[in-house]
Design a protein around this motif. Sequence first.
Motif, PDB file in Angstrom:
ATOM      1  N   UNK A   1     -60.297   9.038  43.991  1.00  0.00           N
ATOM      2  CA  UNK A   1     -61.252   9.773  43.119  1.00  0.00           C
ATOM      3  C   UNK A   1     -61.640   9.151  42.085  1.00  0.00           C
ATOM      4  N   UNK A   2     -62.592   9.610  41.228  1.00  0.00           N
ATOM      5  CA  UNK A   2     -63.176   8.718  40.164  1.00  0.00           C
ATOM      6  C   UNK A   2     -62.304   9.476  38.926  1.00  0.00           C
ATOM      7  N   UNK A   3     -62.429   8.645  37.840  1.00  0.00           N
ATOM      8  CA  UNK A   3     -61.937   9.077  36.712  1.00  0.00           C
ATOM      9  C   UNK A   3     -63.023   9.531  35.675  1.00  0.00           C
ATOM     10  N   UNK A   4     -63.488  10.952  36.047  1.00  0.00           N
ATOM     11  CA  UNK A   4     -64.416  11.547  35.143  1.00  0.00           C
ATOM     12  C   UNK A   4     -64.237  13.113  35.178  1.00  0.00           C
ATOM     13  N   UNK A   5     -65.009  14.057  34.539  1.00  0.00           N
ATOM     14  CA  UNK A   5     -64.741  15.295  34.239  1.00  0.00           C
ATOM     15  C   UNK A   5     -65.252  16.200  35.441  1.00  0.00           C
TER      16      UNK A   5
ATOM     17  N   UNK B   1     -50.296  16.927  35.905  1.00  0.00           N
ATOM     18  CA  UNK B   1     -49.416  16.286  36.964  1.00  0.00           C
ATOM     19  C   UNK B   1     -49.979  16.405  38.254  1.00  0.00           C
ATOM     20  N   UNK B   2     -50.621  17.445  38.589  1.00  0.00           N
ATOM     21  CA  UNK B   2     -51.455  17.829  39.722  1.00  0.00           C
ATOM     22  C   UNK B   2     -52.565  16.750  39.908  1.00  0.00           C
ATOM     23  N   UNK B   3     -53.137  16.519  38.771  1.00  0.00           N
ATOM     24  CA  UNK B   3     -54.493  15.370  38.615  1.00  0.00           C
ATOM     25  C   UNK B   3     -53.789  14.013  39.229  1.00  0.00           C
ATOM     26  N   UNK B   4     -52.618  13.829  38.690  1.00  0.00           N
ATOM     27  CA  UNK B   4     -51.856  12.287  39.038  1.00  0.00           C
ATOM     28  C   UNK B   4     -51.606  12.271  40.340  1.00  0.00           C
ATOM     29  N   UNK B   5     -51.180  13.372  40.963  1.00  0.00           N
ATOM     30  CA  UNK B   5     -50.553  13.613  42.284  1.00  0.00           C
ATOM     31  C   UNK B   5     -51.994  13.278  43.141  1.00  0.00           C
ATOM     32  N   UNK B   6     -53.051  14.294  42.949  1.00  0.00           N
ATOM     33  CA  UNK B   6     -54.335  14.042  43.577  1.00  0.00           C
ATOM     34  C   UNK B   6     -54.857  12.708  43.660  1.00  0.00           C
ATOM     35  N   UNK B   7     -54.874  11.839  42.397  1.00  0.00           N
ATOM     36  CA  UNK B   7     -55.371  10.412  42.186  1.00  0.00           C
ATOM     37  C   UNK B   7     -54.329   9.417  43.238  1.00  0.00           C
ATOM     38  N   UNK B   8     -53.117   9.756  43.549  1.00  0.00           N
ATOM     39  CA  UNK B   8     -52.391   8.912  44.344  1.00  0.00           C
ATOM     40  C   UNK B   8     -52.652   9.331  45.671  1.00  0.00           C
ATOM     41  N   UNK B   9     -53.121  10.492  46.115  1.00  0.00           N
ATOM     42  CA  UNK B   9     -53.278  10.940  47.244  1.00  0.00           C
ATOM     43  C   UNK B   9     -54.851  10.705  47.808  1.00  0.00           C
ATOM     44  N   UNK B  10     -55.889  10.856  46.916  1.00  0.00           N
ATOM     45  CA  UNK B  10     -57.036  10.694  47.369  1.00  0.00           C
ATOM     46  C   UNK B  10     -57.789   9.483  46.550  1.00  0.00           C
TER      47      UNK B  10
ATOM     48  N   UNK C   1     -60.200  13.488  29.936  1.00  0.00           N
ATOM     49  CA  UNK C   1     -61.281  13.701  30.766  1.00  0.00           C
ATOM     50  C   UNK C   1     -61.966  15.332  30.314  1.00  0.00           C
ATOM     51  N   UNK C   2     -61.390  15.786  29.670  1.00  0.00           N
ATOM     52  CA  UNK C   2     -61.876  17.273  29.429  1.00  0.00           C
ATOM     53  C   UNK C   2     -63.120  17.561  28.422  1.00  0.00           C
ATOM     54  N   UNK C   3     -63.735  16.439  28.063  1.00  0.00           N
ATOM     55  CA  UNK C   3     -64.470  16.650  26.816  1.00  0.00           C
ATOM     56  C   UNK C   3     -65.553  17.352  26.988  1.00  0.00           C
TER      57      UNK C   3
ATOM     58  N   UNK D   1     -65.756  20.018  45.679  1.00  0.00           N
ATOM     59  CA  UNK D   1     -64.851  19.723  46.600  1.00  0.00           C
ATOM     60  C   UNK D   1     -65.897  19.148  47.442  1.00  0.00           C
ATOM     61  N   UNK D   2     -67.203  19.618  47.625  1.00  0.00           N
ATOM     62  CA  UNK D   2     -67.841  18.751  48.670  1.00  0.00           C
ATOM     63  C   UNK D   2     -68.229  17.326  48.100  1.00  0.00           C
ATOM     64  N   UNK D   3     -68.577  17.410  47.071  1.00  0.00           N
ATOM     65  CA  UNK D   3     -68.962  16.019  46.472  1.00  0.00           C
ATOM     66  C   UNK D   3     -67.700  15.008  46.133  1.00  0.00           C
ATOM     67  N   UNK D   4     -66.648  15.753  45.937  1.00  0.00           N
ATOM     68  CA  UNK D   4     -65.491  14.901  45.778  1.00  0.00           C
ATOM     69  C   UNK D   4     -64.928  14.384  47.217  1.00  0.00           C
TER      70      UNK D   4
END
Length: 364
Positions: A240-244, A229-238, A52-54, A166-169
């Motif tokens: 969140x969309x798959x985007x940059x 790994x942090x992103x994967x944890x965040x994804x399991x907790x909140x 997603x870093x493109x 963070x506000x929009x997330x």
Amino acid sequence: MKNQYLINEVFWLRCIACLAVTLGHAIGNGFYFYLEPSIYHTGLYVLHMAVLFGVPVFVFISELLLANKYTEKVPKGFMKRRVKILLFPYLVMSIVYAFTSVEAWTLQDVTSRLAMSIFLGDSAVYFIIIIFQFYFFHLLFRKYLNRLSAKLVIPIALLINFLYLAFFNFVEAPDSAVGNFVWTKGYWMPFTGWIFYFVLGFYCGRNYQGLLNILRKKWVIVTPILALLLMLVMNSTFIMDYNSKRVDMLLYSSSVIIFIIYISSHIKRVPRLVMFISNYSFSIFLLNLFYFHLLRLIEPPALLNIGSYTILIFIITISLCIGTAYVFNQFSYGQYLVGRIMTYRVEDKLKGNRDYLTAIKNNK
């Protein structure tokens, strides 16, 4: 003052970034057809996160090159040239993507899609408007950034970027059509969502050799893994969309950028394949989602699974983008439609202990 130092690592960044974006879209197409979970799904979900870093990389590159070449002054016709090579393809491809997303072929719907695509960046080429904002930023603020310390400005930019995303997330969207659009796509467009990459690119470009001297620590290799790994944890907790535009992408994208620079700086000669893809990277960025839309009209053969299908359409789309760019660039105005092909090439010119690249370009 113009810095004549040619940054070899940029070719790696361009190549990897455009391949990452295309692979992400290929995985999306795979999920579109293969809804049933399989052994490949978990791996592809992780890979989808990892690529997603493109867009952040391209924002970083654009300012890295400007700060490296034009720290104090920019040449005459700077914006005029960029309007020709960037804004014209943006307008053309915005119209193309508008027509690919029309649902009801009424005058109102077509007009609405065109307006949203062109003026609100509601298409796959929105990143060009972001880069244009930072061209103006460079013109207006380079003198001030030159006077300020990177140790001060980079953390401030990171904080601004973090709070904005963070506000929009994490704040729920208002229950309205406008609110839904802003929270879904609209917040992507303002510079505040990307200011950290701009500032990071500025200070890295201004003192690029200093950056290379810093990149000798083990954390450069470890950080991207920890950030993923942090992103994967965040994804399991909140949710969140798959985007940059995720808030955790700030750490991940910047760590990937540094990692790519670190690895590629130890490779003396840029491989011809990397240079080739880098030269076509802009057209690949512009065109790849268009071809993925077309490929969705074709059902995958029964003998393919989601993994093999993803690899197949990834290769096919890259080839189609390069072929389209090559054909259009045979005509004088083709580059203004699908993007120009860069004209860098590898030459065996040794300077000290490092291979350099010669830029074959007609314009600055």
